[in-house]
Motif scaffolding. Structure first.
Motif, PDB file in Angstrom:
ATOM      1  N   TYR A  54       0.826  -1.208   0.000  1.00 53.20           N
ATOM      2  CA  TYR A  54       0.000   0.000   0.000  1.00 53.20           C
ATOM      3  C   TYR A  54       0.856   1.253   0.000  1.00 53.20           C
ATOM      4  CZ  TYR A  54      -4.378  -2.439   1.034  1.00 53.20           C
ATOM      5  OH  TYR A  54      -5.489  -3.229   0.963  1.00 53.20           O
ATOM      6  N   ALA A  55       0.284   2.323  -0.522  1.00 54.83           N
ATOM      7  CA  ALA A  55       0.930   3.634  -0.437  1.00 54.83           C
ATOM      8  C   ALA A  55       0.672   4.213   0.953  1.00 54.83           C
ATOM      9  CB  ALA A  55       0.360   4.569  -1.508  1.00 54.83           C
ATOM     10  N   MET A  56       1.459   5.207   1.329  1.00 52.69           N
ATOM     11  CA  MET A  56       1.243   5.905   2.596  1.00 52.69           C
ATOM     12  C   MET A  56      -0.145   6.546   2.560  1.00 52.69           C
ATOM     13  SD  MET A  56       2.622   6.439   5.472  1.00 52.69           S
ATOM     14  CE  MET A  56       4.331   6.649   5.835  1.00 52.69           C
ATOM     15  N   THR A  57      -0.746   6.737   3.707  1.00 57.13           N
ATOM     16  CA  THR A  57      -2.083   7.329   3.911  1.00 57.13           C
ATOM     17  C   THR A  57      -3.229   6.359   3.595  1.00 57.13           C
ATOM     18  OG1 THR A  57      -2.495   8.368   1.742  1.00 57.13           O
ATOM     19  CG2 THR A  57      -1.215   9.662   3.350  1.00 57.13           C
ATOM     20  N   GLN A  58      -2.950   5.106   3.340  1.00 57.90           N
ATOM     21  CA  GLN A  58      -4.025   4.134   3.099  1.00 57.90           C
ATOM     22  C   GLN A  58      -4.165   3.189   4.291  1.00 57.90           C
ATOM     23  OE1 GLN A  58      -2.604   2.614  -0.780  1.00 57.90           O
ATOM     24  NE2 GLN A  58      -4.497   3.441  -1.635  1.00 57.90           N
ATOM     25  N   GLU A  59      -3.975   3.725   5.490  1.00 54.84           N
ATOM     26  CA  GLU A  59      -3.975   2.903   6.696  1.00 54.84           C
ATOM     27  C   GLU A  59      -5.307   2.193   6.927  1.00 54.84           C
ATOM     28  OE1 GLU A  59      -0.724   5.852   7.079  1.00 54.84           O
ATOM     29  OE2 GLU A  59      -2.831   6.038   6.568  1.00 54.84           O
ATOM     30  N   VAL A  60      -6.408   2.908   6.724  1.00 52.93           N
ATOM     31  CA  VAL A  60      -7.727   2.321   6.992  1.00 52.93           C
ATOM     32  C   VAL A  60      -7.995   1.164   6.027  1.00 52.93           C
ATOM     33  CG1 VAL A  60     -10.218   2.760   7.077  1.00 52.93           C
ATOM     34  CG2 VAL A  60      -8.620   4.455   7.991  1.00 52.93           C
ATOM     35  N   GLU A  61      -7.698   1.355   4.747  1.00 54.47           N
ATOM     36  CA  GLU A  61      -7.887   0.290   3.752  1.00 54.47           C
ATOM     37  C   GLU A  61      -7.017  -0.921   4.101  1.00 54.47           C
ATOM     38  OE1 GLU A  61      -7.214   3.483   3.145  1.00 54.47           O
ATOM     39  OE2 GLU A  61      -8.337   4.222   1.423  1.00 54.47           O
ATOM     40  N   ARG A  62      -5.774  -0.645   4.491  1.00 50.44           N
ATOM     41  CA  ARG A  62      -4.835  -1.694   4.880  1.00 50.44           C
ATOM     42  C   ARG A  62      -5.388  -2.500   6.058  1.00 50.44           C
ATOM     43  NH1 ARG A  62       0.619   0.920   6.643  1.00 50.44           N
ATOM     44  NH2 ARG A  62      -0.199   2.590   5.381  1.00 50.44           N
ATOM     45  N   ALA A  63      -5.890  -1.796   7.052  1.00 50.31           N
ATOM     46  CA  ALA A  63      -6.414  -2.448   8.251  1.00 50.31           C
ATOM     47  C   ALA A  63      -7.609  -3.341   7.910  1.00 50.31           C
ATOM     48  CB  ALA A  63      -6.802  -1.400   9.288  1.00 50.31           C
ATOM     49  N   HIS A  64      -8.550  -2.800   7.123  1.00 49.84           N
ATOM     50  CA  HIS A  64      -9.729  -3.585   6.746  1.00 49.84           C
ATOM     51  C   HIS A  64      -9.331  -4.824   5.939  1.00 49.84           C
ATOM     52  CE1 HIS A  64     -13.121  -1.335   8.296  1.00 49.84           C
ATOM     53  NE2 HIS A  64     -12.524  -0.213   7.928  1.00 49.84           N
ATOM     54  N   GLN A  65      -8.378  -4.667   5.026  1.00 47.13           N
ATOM     55  CA  GLN A  65      -7.979  -5.817   4.220  1.00 47.13           C
ATOM     56  C   GLN A  65      -7.356  -6.909   5.084  1.00 47.13           C
ATOM     57  OE1 GLN A  65      -4.848  -5.527   1.204  1.00 47.13           O
ATOM     58  NE2 GLN A  65      -5.923  -7.065   0.007  1.00 47.13           N
ATOM     59  N   CYS A  66      -6.505  -6.524   6.032  1.00 46.99           N
ATOM     60  CA  CYS A  66      -5.872  -7.519   6.926  1.00 46.99           C
ATOM     61  C   CYS A  66      -6.909  -8.305   7.700  1.00 46.99           C
ATOM     62  CB  CYS A  66      -5.006  -6.826   7.968  1.00 46.99           C
ATOM     63  SG  CYS A  66      -3.624  -6.011   7.336  1.00 46.99           S
ATOM     64  N   ILE A  67      -7.866  -7.565   8.262  1.00 48.43           N
ATOM     65  CA  ILE A  67      -8.912  -8.202   9.062  1.00 48.43           C
ATOM     66  C   ILE A  67      -9.723  -9.151   8.187  1.00 48.43           C
ATOM     67  CG2 ILE A  67     -11.067  -7.749  10.317  1.00 48.43           C
ATOM     68  CD1 ILE A  67      -9.641  -5.096  11.305  1.00 48.43           C
ATOM     69  N   ASP A  68     -10.109  -8.696   6.996  1.00 50.79           N
ATOM     70  CA  ASP A  68     -10.899  -9.537   6.087  1.00 50.79           C
ATOM     71  C   ASP A  68     -10.134 -10.790   5.674  1.00 50.79           C
ATOM     72  OD1 ASP A  68     -12.929  -7.668   6.263  1.00 50.79           O
ATOM     73  OD2 ASP A  68     -12.508  -6.745   4.308  1.00 50.79           O
ATOM     74  N   LEU A  69      -8.847 -10.626   5.357  1.00 53.26           N
ATOM     75  CA  LEU A  69      -8.038 -11.776   4.946  1.00 53.26           C
ATOM     76  C   LEU A  69      -7.909 -12.793   6.085  1.00 53.26           C
ATOM     77  CD1 LEU A  69      -5.241  -9.895   2.955  1.00 53.26           C
ATOM     78  CD2 LEU A  69      -6.794 -11.620   1.998  1.00 53.26           C
ATOM     79  N   ALA A  70      -7.673 -12.300   7.300  1.00 59.00           N
ATOM     80  CA  ALA A  70      -7.541 -13.203   8.451  1.00 59.00           C
ATOM     81  C   ALA A  70      -8.872 -13.906   8.744  1.00 59.00           C
ATOM     82  CB  ALA A  70      -7.044 -12.432   9.667  1.00 59.00           C
ATOM     83  N   LYS A  71      -9.981 -13.168   8.617  1.00 60.50           N
ATOM     84  CA  LYS A  71     -11.300 -13.781   8.841  1.00 60.50           C
ATOM     85  C   LYS A  71     -11.600 -14.854   7.807  1.00 60.50           C
ATOM     86  CE  LYS A  71     -13.816 -10.060  11.173  1.00 60.50           C
ATOM     87  NZ  LYS A  71     -14.841  -9.026  11.001  1.00 60.50           N
TER      88      LYS A  71
END
Length: 197
Positions: A54-71
């Motif tokens: 991810y590029a900088m400033t995409q923290e929220v998208e990054r967080a949601h993707q991690c959670i979705d992938l782990a789920k």
């Protein structure tokens, strides 16, 4: 097998300062997510894994993707430089999970893997260990209003703390460090040593 989310601090940039557990978590993961620069720090450890940069400033998208992938059942490492709990992604992950009603005992498995922060490595580099009480203040006013940051700097200066400053400047953030210097000089000698690392 159920998925798991590791929030991994990979340290200040060199593998010598990465913890054994951080390397282990990355090894256990099949998927790596992170800001491109941080992912590049561990490029040699993630060959053959699914990688999301991810590029900088995409923290929220990054967080949601991690959670979705782990789920979805994946073993995911969200990599951060330094320690993920110090200006890193750990807080945001927990905020999102809390909003979703996450239960630590029955919900998604999450493990924070602490890392060596730049405040530790920089203090060691300059030979100025953080031996007594110290304060850490970020100059970034993206999430915290500048008026609050000024109050924190003032309090740290009055308290005679060793002060570690993160995010001192950017293209848009140009007056903050000068303003901070003026506040500090109200309480400190102009001969006070300062390290810029």
């Amino acid at each position: 097998m159920t998925g798991k989310l590791f929030i991994v601090g990979v340290g200040p940039g060199h593998h010598d300062h990465m913890t054994f557990r951080a390397k282990q978590a990355i090894e256990e993961s099949d998927t790596i997510v992170g800001y491109e620069t941080y992912v590049n720090l561990v490029a040699d450890l993630i060959e053959g894994k699914e990688v999301h940069r991810y590029a900088m400033t995409q923290e929220v998208e990054r967080a949601h993707q991690c959670i979705d992938l782990a789920k979805s059942g994946k073993m995911v490492s969200l990599v951060s430089s330094g320690d993920p709990g110090i200006y890193g992604m750990a807080g945001l992950i927990y905020e999102i999970l809390a909003e979703e009603g996450w239960d630590r005992k029955t919900g998604l498995r999450v493990e924070i893997v602490p890392g060596v922060s730049s405040l530790n490595s920089c203090a060691a580099l300059v030979g100025s260990p953080l031996m007594t009480d110290f304060a850490v203040v970020s100059m970034s006013d993206l999430l915290v209003p500048w008026e609050i940051i000024i109050k924190r700097v003032e309090a740290a200066a009055q308290g005679d703390f060793v002060i570690v400053i993160y995010n001192p400047a950017s293209k848009k953030r140009i007056h903050q460090l000068q303003d901070t210097r003026k506040i500090l000089l109200k309480y400190r000698s102009p001969n006070t040593p300062v390290a810029i690392v």
